[in-house]
Structures are given as C-alpha cells and as structure tokens.
Design a protein around this motif. Sequence first.
Motif, PDB file in Angstrom:
ATOM      1  N   ARG A 118       0.673  -1.323  -0.020  1.00 26.00           N
ATOM      2  CA  ARG A 118      -0.042  -0.017   0.054  1.00 26.00           C
ATOM      3  C   ARG A 118       0.961   1.123   0.089  1.00 26.00           C
ATOM      4  NH1 ARG A 118      -4.483   0.883   4.862  1.00 26.00           N
ATOM      5  NH2 ARG A 118      -5.280   3.137   4.136  1.00 26.00           N
ATOM      6  N   ASN A 119       2.267   1.296   0.794  1.00 23.93           N
ATOM      7  CA  ASN A 119       2.954   2.376   0.629  1.00 23.93           C
ATOM      8  C   ASN A 119       4.067   2.249  -0.015  1.00 23.93           C
ATOM      9  OD1 ASN A 119       1.669   4.228   2.788  1.00 23.93           O
ATOM     10  ND2 ASN A 119       1.476   2.019   3.794  1.00 23.93           N
ATOM     11  N   HIS A 120       4.251   1.464  -1.171  1.00 21.81           N
ATOM     12  CA  HIS A 120       5.375   0.889  -2.120  1.00 21.81           C
ATOM     13  C   HIS A 120       5.628   2.378  -2.578  1.00 21.81           C
ATOM     14  CE1 HIS A 120       8.093  -0.726  -4.743  1.00 21.81           C
ATOM     15  NE2 HIS A 120       7.358  -0.079  -5.808  1.00 21.81           N
ATOM     16  N   ALA A 121       4.837   3.170  -3.308  1.00 25.08           N
ATOM     17  CA  ALA A 121       5.453   4.368  -3.994  1.00 25.08           C
ATOM     18  C   ALA A 121       5.892   5.214  -3.003  1.00 25.08           C
ATOM     19  CB  ALA A 121       4.199   4.810  -4.746  1.00 25.08           C
ATOM     20  N   LEU A 122       5.409   5.481  -1.842  1.00 28.70           N
ATOM     21  CA  LEU A 122       5.939   6.335  -0.809  1.00 28.70           C
ATOM     22  C   LEU A 122       7.359   6.015  -0.605  1.00 28.70           C
ATOM     23  CD1 LEU A 122       5.602   8.962   1.058  1.00 28.70           C
ATOM     24  CD2 LEU A 122       4.345   7.110   2.884  1.00 28.70           C
ATOM     25  N   LEU A 123       7.599   4.741  -0.168  1.00 35.68           N
ATOM     26  CA  LEU A 123       8.709   4.377   0.203  1.00 35.68           C
ATOM     27  C   LEU A 123       9.857   4.360  -0.937  1.00 35.68           C
ATOM     28  CD1 LEU A 123       7.742   1.066   2.020  1.00 35.68           C
ATOM     29  CD2 LEU A 123       8.607   3.334   3.194  1.00 35.68           C
ATOM     30  N   LEU A 124       9.247   4.232  -2.140  1.00 37.21           N
ATOM     31  CA  LEU A 124      10.038   4.318  -3.115  1.00 37.21           C
ATOM     32  C   LEU A 124      10.766   5.700  -3.388  1.00 37.21           C
ATOM     33  CD1 LEU A 124      11.395   2.843  -5.361  1.00 37.21           C
ATOM     34  CD2 LEU A 124       9.579   3.123  -6.733  1.00 37.21           C
ATOM     35  N   THR A 125       9.832   6.587  -3.443  1.00 31.74           N
ATOM     36  CA  THR A 125      10.004   8.024  -3.962  1.00 31.74           C
ATOM     37  C   THR A 125      10.813   8.624  -2.720  1.00 31.74           C
ATOM     38  OG1 THR A 125       8.002   8.694  -3.007  1.00 31.74           O
ATOM     39  CG2 THR A 125       8.250   8.381  -5.369  1.00 31.74           C
ATOM     40  N   ARG A 126      10.748   8.350  -1.406  1.00 32.15           N
ATOM     41  CA  ARG A 126      11.495   8.702  -0.401  1.00 32.15           C
ATOM     42  C   ARG A 126      13.058   7.950  -0.299  1.00 32.15           C
ATOM     43  NH1 ARG A 126       9.149  12.301   2.657  1.00 32.15           N
ATOM     44  NH2 ARG A 126      10.477  11.807   4.520  1.00 32.15           N
ATOM     45  N   SER A 127      13.287   6.845  -1.178  1.00 36.15           N
ATOM     46  CA  SER A 127      14.250   6.282  -1.138  1.00 36.15           C
ATOM     47  C   SER A 127      14.616   5.355   0.290  1.00 36.15           C
ATOM     48  CB  SER A 127      15.659   6.847  -1.535  1.00 36.15           C
ATOM     49  OG  SER A 127      15.535   7.397  -2.543  1.00 36.15           O
ATOM     50  N   ILE A 128      13.522   4.732   0.859  1.00 31.78           N
ATOM     51  CA  ILE A 128      13.649   4.101   2.062  1.00 31.78           C
ATOM     52  C   ILE A 128      13.714   2.651   1.850  1.00 31.78           C
ATOM     53  CG2 ILE A 128      12.388   3.701   4.278  1.00 31.78           C
ATOM     54  CD1 ILE A 128      11.268   6.463   4.165  1.00 31.78           C
ATOM     55  N   ASP A 129      14.505   1.844   2.420  1.00 30.52           N
ATOM     56  CA  ASP A 129      14.841   0.529   2.341  1.00 30.52           C
ATOM     57  C   ASP A 129      14.147  -0.045   3.315  1.00 30.52           C
ATOM     58  OD1 ASP A 129      15.877  -1.988   1.432  1.00 30.52           O
ATOM     59  OD2 ASP A 129      17.264  -2.063   2.898  1.00 30.52           O
ATOM     60  N   LEU A 130      13.035  -0.917   3.250  1.00 28.96           N
ATOM     61  CA  LEU A 130      12.373  -1.515   4.024  1.00 28.96           C
ATOM     62  C   LEU A 130      12.531  -3.098   4.202  1.00 28.96           C
ATOM     63  CD1 LEU A 130       8.777  -1.060   5.129  1.00 28.96           C
ATOM     64  CD2 LEU A 130       9.364  -3.325   4.703  1.00 28.96           C
ATOM     65  N   GLU A 131      13.026  -3.712   5.545  1.00 33.90           N
ATOM     66  CA  GLU A 131      13.136  -4.839   5.651  1.00 33.90           C
ATOM     67  C   GLU A 131      11.999  -5.630   6.470  1.00 33.90           C
ATOM     68  OE1 GLU A 131      16.066  -7.814   8.469  1.00 33.90           O
ATOM     69  OE2 GLU A 131      16.505  -5.682   8.263  1.00 33.90           O
ATOM     70  N   LEU A 132      11.423  -6.714   6.051  1.00 38.13           N
ATOM     71  CA  LEU A 132      10.369  -7.453   6.615  1.00 38.13           C
ATOM     72  C   LEU A 132      10.926  -8.758   7.018  1.00 38.13           C
ATOM     73  CD1 LEU A 132       7.335  -7.958   7.040  1.00 38.13           C
ATOM     74  CD2 LEU A 132       7.394  -8.812   4.526  1.00 38.13           C
ATOM     75  N   ASP A 133      10.460  -9.091   8.427  1.00 38.21           N
ATOM     76  CA  ASP A 133      11.134 -10.243   9.014  1.00 38.21           C
ATOM     77  C   ASP A 133       9.749 -10.903   9.773  1.00 38.21           C
ATOM     78  OD1 ASP A 133      12.188 -12.355  10.289  1.00 38.21           O
ATOM     79  OD2 ASP A 133      13.261 -11.120  11.996  1.00 38.21           O
ATOM     80  N   CYS A 134       9.441 -11.710   9.141  1.00 34.11           N
ATOM     81  CA  CYS A 134       8.006 -12.378   9.432  1.00 34.11           C
ATOM     82  C   CYS A 134       8.170 -13.992   8.929  1.00 34.11           C
ATOM     83  CB  CYS A 134       6.900 -11.788   9.194  1.00 34.11           C
ATOM     84  SG  CYS A 134       5.335 -12.625   9.670  1.00 34.11           S
ATOM     85  N   ASP A 135       7.793 -14.784   9.737  1.00 33.82           N
ATOM     86  CA  ASP A 135       7.749 -16.299   9.510  1.00 33.82           C
ATOM     87  C   ASP A 135       6.418 -16.367   8.606  1.00 33.82           C
ATOM     88  OD1 ASP A 135       6.891 -19.346   9.515  1.00 33.82           O
ATOM     89  OD2 ASP A 135       8.793 -19.184  10.218  1.00 33.82           O
ATOM     90  N   GLU A 136       6.467 -17.174   7.425  1.00 29.44           N
ATOM     91  CA  GLU A 136       5.251 -17.156   6.734  1.00 29.44           C
ATOM     92  C   GLU A 136       3.891 -18.032   7.333  1.00 29.44           C
ATOM     93  OE1 GLU A 136       6.692 -20.811   3.789  1.00 29.44           O
ATOM     94  OE2 GLU A 136       6.565 -18.851   3.005  1.00 29.44           O
ATOM     95  N   SER A 137       4.442 -18.647   8.323  1.00 27.73           N
ATOM     96  CA  SER A 137       3.523 -19.705   8.942  1.00 27.73           C
ATOM     97  C   SER A 137       2.844 -18.978  10.082  1.00 27.73           C
ATOM     98  CB  SER A 137       4.174 -21.008   9.324  1.00 27.73           C
ATOM     99  OG  SER A 137       5.316 -20.892  10.268  1.00 27.73           O
ATOM    100  N   LEU A 138       3.643 -17.682  10.522  1.00 31.91           N
ATOM    101  CA  LEU A 138       2.894 -17.239  11.620  1.00 31.91           C
ATOM    102  C   LEU A 138       1.308 -16.552  11.680  1.00 31.91           C
ATOM    103  CD1 LEU A 138       3.713 -15.964  14.525  1.00 31.91           C
ATOM    104  CD2 LEU A 138       4.393 -13.821  13.399  1.00 31.91           C
TER     105      LEU A 138
END
Length: 230
Positions: free
Chosen positions: A97-117
Amino acid sequence: MNREIEALDFSFVLASSVHDMKNSLGMLLNTLADVMDKYPPQDDIHAKSYAVLEYEAARINSELIQLLSLYRLDHDRVRAYIEECQVLDLLSEQIARNHALLLTRSIDLELDCDESLSGYFDSDLVGGVVNNILVNCARYSKAKLKISAAQTSEGLCISIEDDGPGYPEHMLNASTFSNVKANFAGGRPHLGLLFANKVALMHKNKNQQGFIRLHNESSLGGGCFKLYLP
C-alpha cells in the motif's frame, strides 16, 4: 435545543465532513499515482517533489482516517471482528500500500516474519494501525525501516523500527496512551498512538489484553513501535 444536543449534532456533522474529505483525498492520491506512472520523474528534484506531494497527501489521509475511526470507537460504532489471520499477508498488504511512498523517499524496508505465523485479531483494525505507524515512520526515518512479527510470552508482537531520531521523551514516559492529550496547537496530536492504543485494548483473550509500547532501542538506531495482541 440544549447544549448536549448541539454537541451531538456538531460531532456528527464534523464526522460526516471528515468522511467526505477522506474520500476526496483518496481520489486525489489515486490521481497522483496515475500521474506519477504516466510522467515518471526526470531527475532527483522532480522525484523529491513527487515524494513530498505523495507523503503529505498520505499523511493527511491517514490523519482523517484516524479521526473518523476514533469518533466511531468513542461512539461504539466499531466492533472488533476477531478471526485467525496470517500475519505475513497483513504486513505485506500494508507495505504494498505504501510502496510508492517508500520508493520515492528512497527508504529501504526490511520485513522479518515467518510465513506460517498467524494470530487472532481484526485484520482491518490492525492493518490500519500498521499503516498509520508506517506512514509516520517514513517521515522521520533517514533511509531504513524494519517491520517484524513474532510470537512472544506477552502475545503476538508486531514491531516497526526506523533509523530516525527516535521518539521524544514525553512519549516514552507516558504510562498509558489512553490519556495522552492531543496537542493540536503544537502540531503533535498523536492520533496514531491514540488509535493504536484503542485498537490494542479491543483485543482480549481471557485475562490478557492488547497494548502498545515505544522505545528508542531500535536495531536500526532510531525509534521502535510495538503492538502486542493476546
């Protein structure tokens, strides 16, 4: 007409106006996204202008959604629909949902979540909390954000960390966010935290209740927001 009825009428009119503004701003954001796709930025200055426009529009939209949600919560017009949800799906949806916002602000986002959680919560309400905090963190972070989720002894914990200056002392010292007073004059109403706290408190399991926690011991060097759900 007595004052109580007048107050009720005014609050209803205000809520209706906020709803209309939110819808109009949503259309503006969609139009802005279309313009950005059709006319990509030609240089860094152009890209920064797009980033400012998108961020400010997204921030105002988020504030309006929070105001409307708080009104509905205070008038018992919102109920939590608790069901089993996949945490990774919820987090991925808010990031997209916020992909464009993060991209234009040059923010690197890390996601850490087990797919089974998985967890038992209202996905719409919790998704709203994650989105609000994510948009706010994007404003203060320098270049990195991290979203993680894990099952802990205190319940399911969703964390959002940034590499910004951290949360101010008066927010860290607040024992409960239910009594945080909105500071509209100072430009810091903390609506996101009020909303997050109310959503957390709506999640209960036996003798446990949801809560939020803030600290400045982020693994990225900035602030860290934590949402705990029983």
